[in-house]
Design an enzyme around this catalytic site. Structure first.
Site, PDB file in Angstrom:
ATOM      1  N   THR A 117      43.298  45.137  41.213  1.00  0.00           N
ATOM      2  CA  THR A 117      43.248  46.532  40.755  1.00  0.00           C
ATOM      3  C   THR A 117      41.832  46.933  40.350  1.00  0.00           C
ATOM      4  O   THR A 117      41.583  48.105  40.074  1.00  0.00           O
ATOM      5  CB  THR A 117      44.185  46.745  39.547  1.00  0.00           C
ATOM      6  OG1 THR A 117      44.014  45.634  38.694  1.00  0.00           O
ATOM      7  CG2 THR A 117      45.622  46.883  39.952  1.00  0.00           C
TER       8      THR A 117
ATOM      9  N   GLU B  38      42.896  33.066  34.973  1.00  0.00           N
ATOM     10  CA  GLU B  38      42.057  34.217  34.607  1.00  0.00           C
ATOM     11  C   GLU B  38      40.940  34.470  35.622  1.00  0.00           C
ATOM     12  O   GLU B  38      40.433  33.526  36.228  1.00  0.00           O
ATOM     13  CB  GLU B  38      41.380  33.936  33.258  1.00  0.00           C
ATOM     14  CG  GLU B  38      41.951  34.684  32.078  1.00  0.00           C
ATOM     15  CD  GLU B  38      41.782  36.188  32.108  1.00  0.00           C
ATOM     16  OE1 GLU B  38      40.990  36.713  32.906  1.00  0.00           O
ATOM     17  OE2 GLU B  38      42.464  36.865  31.314  1.00  0.00           O
ATOM     18  N   ASP B  39      40.538  35.737  35.752  1.00  0.00           N
ATOM     19  CA  ASP B  39      39.420  36.064  36.648  1.00  0.00           C
ATOM     20  C   ASP B  39      38.202  36.574  35.870  1.00  0.00           C
ATOM     21  O   ASP B  39      37.196  36.903  36.487  1.00  0.00           O
ATOM     22  CB  ASP B  39      39.836  37.152  37.650  1.00  0.00           C
ATOM     23  CG  ASP B  39      39.975  38.503  36.983  1.00  0.00           C
ATOM     24  OD1 ASP B  39      40.639  38.570  35.927  1.00  0.00           O
ATOM     25  OD2 ASP B  39      39.407  39.485  37.490  1.00  0.00           O
TER      26      ASP B  39
ATOM     27  N   SER C 163      48.141  40.226  30.014  1.00  0.00           N
ATOM     28  CA  SER C 163      47.191  41.208  30.567  1.00  0.00           C
ATOM     29  C   SER C 163      46.737  42.201  29.505  1.00  0.00           C
ATOM     30  O   SER C 163      47.535  42.641  28.684  1.00  0.00           O
ATOM     31  CB  SER C 163      47.863  41.962  31.717  1.00  0.00           C
ATOM     32  OG  SER C 163      47.104  43.098  32.071  1.00  0.00           O
ATOM     33  N   ALA C 164      45.460  42.578  29.575  1.00  0.00           N
ATOM     34  CA  ALA C 164      44.917  43.588  28.657  1.00  0.00           C
ATOM     35  C   ALA C 164      45.387  44.985  29.028  1.00  0.00           C
ATOM     36  O   ALA C 164      45.239  45.926  28.260  1.00  0.00           O
ATOM     37  CB  ALA C 164      43.393  43.536  28.704  1.00  0.00           C
TER      38      ALA C 164
ATOM     39  N   LYS D  10      41.115  40.566  24.499  1.00  0.00           N
ATOM     40  CA  LYS D  10      40.365  39.380  24.923  1.00  0.00           C
ATOM     41  C   LYS D  10      38.879  39.690  24.678  1.00  0.00           C
ATOM     42  O   LYS D  10      38.484  40.834  24.857  1.00  0.00           O
ATOM     43  CB  LYS D  10      40.576  39.132  26.425  1.00  0.00           C
ATOM     44  CG  LYS D  10      42.027  38.886  26.829  1.00  0.00           C
ATOM     45  CD  LYS D  10      42.154  38.913  28.355  1.00  0.00           C
ATOM     46  CE  LYS D  10      43.610  38.891  28.790  1.00  0.00           C
ATOM     47  NZ  LYS D  10      43.788  39.040  30.241  1.00  0.00           N
TER      48      LYS D  10
ATOM     49  N   ASP E 159      46.910  36.215  33.961  1.00  0.00           N
ATOM     50  CA  ASP E 159      46.284  37.513  33.820  1.00  0.00           C
ATOM     51  C   ASP E 159      46.812  38.355  35.011  1.00  0.00           C
ATOM     52  O   ASP E 159      47.323  37.789  35.987  1.00  0.00           O
ATOM     53  CB  ASP E 159      44.773  37.300  33.909  1.00  0.00           C
ATOM     54  CG  ASP E 159      44.006  38.584  33.932  1.00  0.00           C
ATOM     55  OD1 ASP E 159      44.176  39.390  33.011  1.00  0.00           O
ATOM     56  OD2 ASP E 159      43.221  38.795  34.877  1.00  0.00           O
ATOM     57  N   LEU E 160      46.694  39.657  34.931  1.00  0.00           N
ATOM     58  CA  LEU E 160      47.225  40.478  36.037  1.00  0.00           C
ATOM     59  C   LEU E 160      46.104  40.963  36.968  1.00  0.00           C
ATOM     60  O   LEU E 160      46.003  40.536  38.123  1.00  0.00           O
ATOM     61  CB  LEU E 160      48.003  41.674  35.471  1.00  0.00           C
ATOM     62  CG  LEU E 160      48.596  42.634  36.506  1.00  0.00           C
ATOM     63  CD1 LEU E 160      49.625  41.949  37.396  1.00  0.00           C
ATOM     64  CD2 LEU E 160      49.225  43.848  35.813  1.00  0.00           C
ATOM     65  N   ASP E 161      45.243  41.846  36.426  1.00  0.00           N
ATOM     66  CA  ASP E 161      44.191  42.441  37.251  1.00  0.00           C
ATOM     67  C   ASP E 161      43.196  41.372  37.695  1.00  0.00           C
ATOM     68  O   ASP E 161      42.554  40.741  36.861  1.00  0.00           O
ATOM     69  CB  ASP E 161      43.444  43.520  36.445  1.00  0.00           C
ATOM     70  CG  ASP E 161      44.329  44.721  36.123  1.00  0.00           C
ATOM     71  OD1 ASP E 161      45.394  44.840  36.754  1.00  0.00           O
ATOM     72  OD2 ASP E 161      43.950  45.533  35.263  1.00  0.00           O
TER      73      ASP E 161
ATOM     74  N   LYS F  45      35.661  43.990  33.738  1.00  0.00           N
ATOM     75  CA  LYS F  45      36.813  43.134  34.044  1.00  0.00           C
ATOM     76  C   LYS F  45      37.344  42.430  32.800  1.00  0.00           C
ATOM     77  O   LYS F  45      36.591  41.769  32.095  1.00  0.00           O
ATOM     78  CB  LYS F  45      36.444  42.110  35.121  1.00  0.00           C
ATOM     79  CG  LYS F  45      36.279  42.769  36.483  1.00  0.00           C
ATOM     80  CD  LYS F  45      36.096  41.748  37.584  1.00  0.00           C
ATOM     81  CE  LYS F  45      35.937  42.480  38.917  1.00  0.00           C
ATOM     82  NZ  LYS F  45      35.566  41.570  39.997  1.00  0.00           N
TER      83      LYS F  45
END
Ligand code: B16
Ligand code: MG
Length: 216
Positions: free
Chosen positions: A17, A169-170, A114-115, A145, A9-11, A45
């Site tokens: 971010t 994932e966060d 990433s979303a 997601k 995942d990115l953020d 998130k």
């Protein structure tokens, strides 16, 4: 398990971010006349931009038509981009780049899932676009997601069976998506929100492939 690909995942995993999303959404809430707190922001998130706006409007007890919502979502994104376009490689979360480099060297495929529709812009700002064998972002999927589409597409692009993929994932929605994709999931961050993950790490600082194998 034989790990053949890691999907990130990115953020909240590669870069924080969430703080910029929060400032940008809070500006919209203030404009609409209500307070949007950091605790409210937790609910945004991992979910898509439009779903985020729906949650924000629910917090404010406001209902708007589709056209106004489009305008506000666009405005939020312009707010958000003013911060994102200032991001530097120093903002990569500790250990994330080192871990990516380690697994790549060991022949494991890397993918981004990433979303965010701004994912490529952010990766370019961080100067790590070339560390991913495949990139799946919010512009490439029809279902957000917790639907598994993002991660399944990532696995397909690197030609790896979902059973051989690990997702990092966060967010709760992301962990659900990984499970629905038939993948193992490492939660990155505070256990409070990540209880569903197969293993939880606070960050990438001391992570290695050997440790991953020991714990997953
Ligand atoms: P954008 P991730 C998600 O990214 C964020 O966690 C979420 O807060 C945001 O609403 C979503 O991207 C959409 O972002 O407005 O840039 O398209 O965690 O899936 O990397
Ligand atoms: Mg995230």
């Amino acid at each position: 398990m034989n790990i053949k690909a890691c999907i990130f995942d990115l953020d909240g995993v590669i870069v924080d971010t969430a703080k910029y999303h929060f400032i940008a959404w809070r500006e919209i809430a203030l404009q609409l006349g209500f307070e949007f707190t950091e605790q409210h922001n937790e609910r945004l998130k991992g979910v898509s931009r439009m779903r985020s706006l729906d949650i924000l409007l629910e917090v404010g007890g406001i209902s708007l038509n589709a056209t106004t919502k489009e305008v506000l979502a666009e405005q939020k994104n312009l707010n958000y981009l003013t911060y994102v376009l200032q991001i530097t490689p120093n903002e990569i979360l500790p250990g994330a780049k080192e871990f990516l480099l380690e697994i790549k060297k060991l022949g494991i495929k890397t993918a981004l899932g990433s979303a965010s529709k701004n994912a490529v812009t952010i990766l370019n700002r961080l100067e790590i676009t070339n560390l991913f064998d495949a990139i799946v972002d919010g512009t490439m999927v029809t279902k957000a997601k917790p639907d598994p589409e993002i991660f399944l597409k990532g696995a397909e692009m690197v030609n790896v069976n979902p059973a051989n993929c690990i997702v990092f994932e966060d967010a709760e929605a992301g962990i659900e998506a990984a499970i629905a994709a038939g993948m193992k999931c490492v939660g990155v961050g505070s256990p409070e929100f990540l209880w569903n993950a197969n293993w939880i790490i606070p960050d990438f600082k001391t992570l290695s492939l050997a440790k991953l194998y020991e714990n997953i």
